[in-house]
Design a protein around this motif. Structure first.
Motif, PDB file in Angstrom:
ATOM      1  N   ASP A   5     -48.764  50.322  27.607  1.00 11.90           N
ATOM      2  CA  ASP A   5     -48.807  49.335  26.519  1.00 11.90           C
ATOM      3  C   ASP A   5     -47.448  48.651  26.374  1.00 11.90           C
ATOM      4  N   LEU A   6     -46.380  49.443  26.422  1.00 14.59           N
ATOM      5  CA  LEU A   6     -45.045  48.867  26.294  1.00 14.59           C
ATOM      6  C   LEU A   6     -44.715  47.943  27.461  1.00 14.59           C
ATOM      7  N   ARG A   7     -45.145  48.291  28.679  1.00 15.66           N
ATOM      8  CA  ARG A   7     -44.920  47.403  29.834  1.00 15.66           C
ATOM      9  C   ARG A   7     -45.665  46.089  29.649  1.00 15.66           C
ATOM     10  N   ILE A   8     -46.891  46.159  29.141  1.00 18.14           N
ATOM     11  CA  ILE A   8     -47.679  44.944  28.896  1.00 18.14           C
ATOM     12  C   ILE A   8     -46.993  44.089  27.836  1.00 18.14           C
ATOM     13  N   LEU A   9     -46.584  44.695  26.715  1.00 21.32           N
ATOM     14  CA  LEU A   9     -45.926  43.946  25.636  1.00 21.32           C
ATOM     15  C   LEU A   9     -44.602  43.344  26.109  1.00 21.32           C
ATOM     16  N   LYS A  10     -43.836  44.100  26.864  1.00 21.83           N
ATOM     17  CA  LYS A  10     -42.552  43.606  27.377  1.00 21.83           C
ATOM     18  C   LYS A  10     -42.788  42.419  28.308  1.00 21.83           C
ATOM     19  N   THR A  11     -43.800  42.482  29.141  1.00 25.42           N
ATOM     20  CA  THR A  11     -44.119  41.376  30.054  1.00 25.42           C
ATOM     21  C   THR A  11     -44.563  40.146  29.273  1.00 25.42           C
ATOM     22  N   SER A  14     -41.216  38.851  27.656  1.00 22.38           N
ATOM     23  CA  SER A  14     -40.149  38.365  28.543  1.00 22.38           C
ATOM     24  C   SER A  14     -40.602  37.234  29.449  1.00 22.38           C
ATOM     25  N   GLU A  15     -41.847  37.275  29.895  1.00 19.79           N
ATOM     26  CA  GLU A  15     -42.347  36.247  30.808  1.00 19.79           C
ATOM     27  C   GLU A  15     -43.092  35.132  30.083  1.00 19.79           C
ATOM     28  N   ARG A  16     -43.342  35.345  28.786  1.00 19.51           N
ATOM     29  CA  ARG A  16     -44.068  34.372  27.961  1.00 19.51           C
ATOM     30  C   ARG A  16     -45.436  34.020  28.578  1.00 19.51           C
ATOM     31  N   ILE A  17     -46.134  35.065  28.972  1.00 19.50           N
ATOM     32  CA  ILE A  17     -47.466  34.884  29.547  1.00 19.50           C
ATOM     33  C   ILE A  17     -48.461  35.714  28.749  1.00 19.50           C
ATOM     34  N   ASN A  18     -49.713  35.286  28.785  1.00 17.03           N
ATOM     35  CA  ASN A  18     -50.722  36.040  28.062  1.00 17.03           C
ATOM     36  C   ASN A  18     -52.021  36.204  28.838  1.00 17.03           C
ATOM     37  N   SER A  19     -52.029  35.838  30.092  1.00 18.13           N
ATOM     38  CA  SER A  19     -53.238  36.014  30.879  1.00 18.13           C
ATOM     39  C   SER A  19     -53.222  37.392  31.537  1.00 18.13           C
ATOM     40  N   PRO A  20     -54.317  38.144  31.412  1.00 15.40           N
ATOM     41  CA  PRO A  20     -54.373  39.472  32.038  1.00 15.40           C
ATOM     42  C   PRO A  20     -54.056  39.426  33.540  1.00 15.40           C
ATOM     43  N   GLU A  21     -54.468  38.368  34.205  1.00 14.15           N
ATOM     44  CA  GLU A  21     -54.200  38.265  35.644  1.00 14.15           C
ATOM     45  C   GLU A  21     -52.693  38.149  35.915  1.00 14.15           C
ATOM     46  N   ARG A  22     -52.003  37.317  35.142  1.00 11.38           N
ATOM     47  CA  ARG A  22     -50.548  37.158  35.330  1.00 11.38           C
ATOM     48  C   ARG A  22     -49.805  38.416  34.917  1.00 11.38           C
ATOM     49  N   THR A  27     -46.866  43.480  36.400  1.00 11.43           N
ATOM     50  CA  THR A  27     -46.745  44.910  36.093  1.00 11.43           C
ATOM     51  C   THR A  27     -47.381  45.824  37.142  1.00 11.43           C
ATOM     52  N   GLY A  28     -48.346  45.294  37.899  1.00  6.73           N
ATOM     53  CA  GLY A  28     -49.088  46.145  38.820  1.00  6.73           C
ATOM     54  C   GLY A  28     -50.191  46.940  38.133  1.00  6.73           C
ATOM     55  N   ILE A  29     -50.327  46.793  36.827  1.00  8.77           N
ATOM     56  CA  ILE A  29     -51.401  47.463  36.089  1.00  8.77           C
ATOM     57  C   ILE A  29     -52.696  46.707  36.381  1.00  8.77           C
ATOM     58  N   PRO A  30     -53.785  47.398  36.730  1.00  5.84           N
ATOM     59  CA  PRO A  30     -55.043  46.703  37.047  1.00  5.84           C
ATOM     60  C   PRO A  30     -55.452  45.726  35.940  1.00  5.84           C
ATOM     61  N   LYS A  31     -55.984  44.580  36.373  1.00  7.54           N
ATOM     62  CA  LYS A  31     -56.342  43.513  35.431  1.00  7.54           C
ATOM     63  C   LYS A  31     -57.323  44.000  34.364  1.00  7.54           C
ATOM     64  N   SER A  32     -58.310  44.814  34.752  1.00  9.13           N
ATOM     65  CA  SER A  32     -59.279  45.311  33.770  1.00  9.13           C
ATOM     66  C   SER A  32     -58.587  46.206  32.739  1.00  9.13           C
ATOM     67  N   THR A  33     -57.604  46.984  33.175  1.00  9.93           N
ATOM     68  CA  THR A  33     -56.846  47.833  32.251  1.00  9.93           C
ATOM     69  C   THR A  33     -56.015  46.972  31.313  1.00  9.93           C
ATOM     70  N   VAL A  34     -55.380  45.931  31.855  1.00 11.42           N
ATOM     71  CA  VAL A  34     -54.586  45.020  31.032  1.00 11.42           C
ATOM     72  C   VAL A  34     -55.467  44.405  29.952  1.00 11.42           C
ATOM     73  N   HIS A  35     -56.632  43.911  30.350  1.00 11.07           N
ATOM     74  CA  HIS A  35     -57.554  43.282  29.397  1.00 11.07           C
ATOM     75  C   HIS A  35     -57.949  44.285  28.304  1.00 11.07           C
ATOM     76  N   TYR A  36     -58.329  45.495  28.693  1.00  7.76           N
ATOM     77  CA  TYR A  36     -58.721  46.530  27.741  1.00  7.76           C
ATOM     78  C   TYR A  36     -57.570  46.859  26.796  1.00  7.76           C
ATOM     79  N   ARG A  37     -56.358  47.035  27.348  1.00 11.01           N
ATOM     80  CA  ARG A  37     -55.194  47.396  26.539  1.00 11.01           C
ATOM     81  C   ARG A  37     -54.852  46.287  25.541  1.00 11.01           C
ATOM     82  N   ILE A  38     -54.938  45.040  25.985  1.00 13.60           N
ATOM     83  CA  ILE A  38     -54.654  43.917  25.079  1.00 13.60           C
ATOM     84  C   ILE A  38     -55.635  43.928  23.909  1.00 13.60           C
ATOM     85  N   GLU A  39     -56.903  44.159  24.193  1.00 12.46           N
ATOM     86  CA  GLU A  39     -57.902  44.225  23.122  1.00 12.46           C
ATOM     87  C   GLU A  39     -57.592  45.369  22.163  1.00 12.46           C
TER      88      GLU A  39
END
Length: 162
Positions: A5-11, A14-22, A27-39
């Motif tokens: 979660d902290l890696r996602i928030l930091k990205t 710092s990168e000013r992005i909000n798309s799970p794919e980007r 981060t190398g975290i799977p896109k489906s995991t990123v999407h789930y974590r953001i939710e």
């Protein structure tokens, strides 16, 4: 909240992005995991809106520290000292000011130890003579987009009709 979660928030920050794919690309975290974590972070109130603004207290950065920094006057000291203050880990904003105080520094921290570390870091800069820090007890207003503090007509008059 965990390390992913902290890696996602930091990205996001710092990168000013909000798309799970980007975020996945950074981060190398799977896109489906990123999407789930953001939710999950939205449901917990950490991510506040579609602009991905964050409630820092829910991330653990619950103490807002406002420090007045007094420095020794030298030619162009505001640039060199200000830059060094800005490079200190945890410092979010640095303002060179007029009046008795040379700099106002804003930081968001987790605990008193971090406060002490920040103050020690400020005072380790040779040109800094002293500091005075205050904790925010209650945030009354924190508008991240100051343009929202003006009526449309006021902006038109002040900016466009000069």
């Amino acid at each position: 909240m965990d390390e992913k979660d902290l890696r996602i928030l930091k990205t996001i920050a710092s990168e000013r992005i909000n798309s799970p794919e980007r975020i996945h690309e950074h981060t190398g975290i799977p896109k489906s995991t990123v999407h789930y974590r953001i939710e999950q972070l939205r449901e917990k109130g950490v991510i506040l809106n579609d602009l991905y603004e964050m409630d820092l207290s829910k991330v653990g950065l619950s103490i807002v520290l406002i420090s007045e920094v007094y420095a020794e006057y030298e030619e162009d000291y505001h640039e060199s000292v200000g830059e060094r203050i800005g490079e200190i880990e945890g410092v979010n904003q640095v303002y060179f000011t007029m009046g008795d105080t040379d700099f106002i520094v804003i930081a968001h921290v987790t605990d008193r130890r971090m406060v002490e570390d920040l103050v020690e870091s400020y005072e380790s800069i040779d040109e800094i003579r002293r500091t005075s820090s205050k904790f925010v007890i209650t945030t009354v207003k924190n508008e991240s987009h100051p343009i929202n503090d003006f009526e449309h007509e006021t902006l038109v008059e002040a900016i466009l009709e000069e």
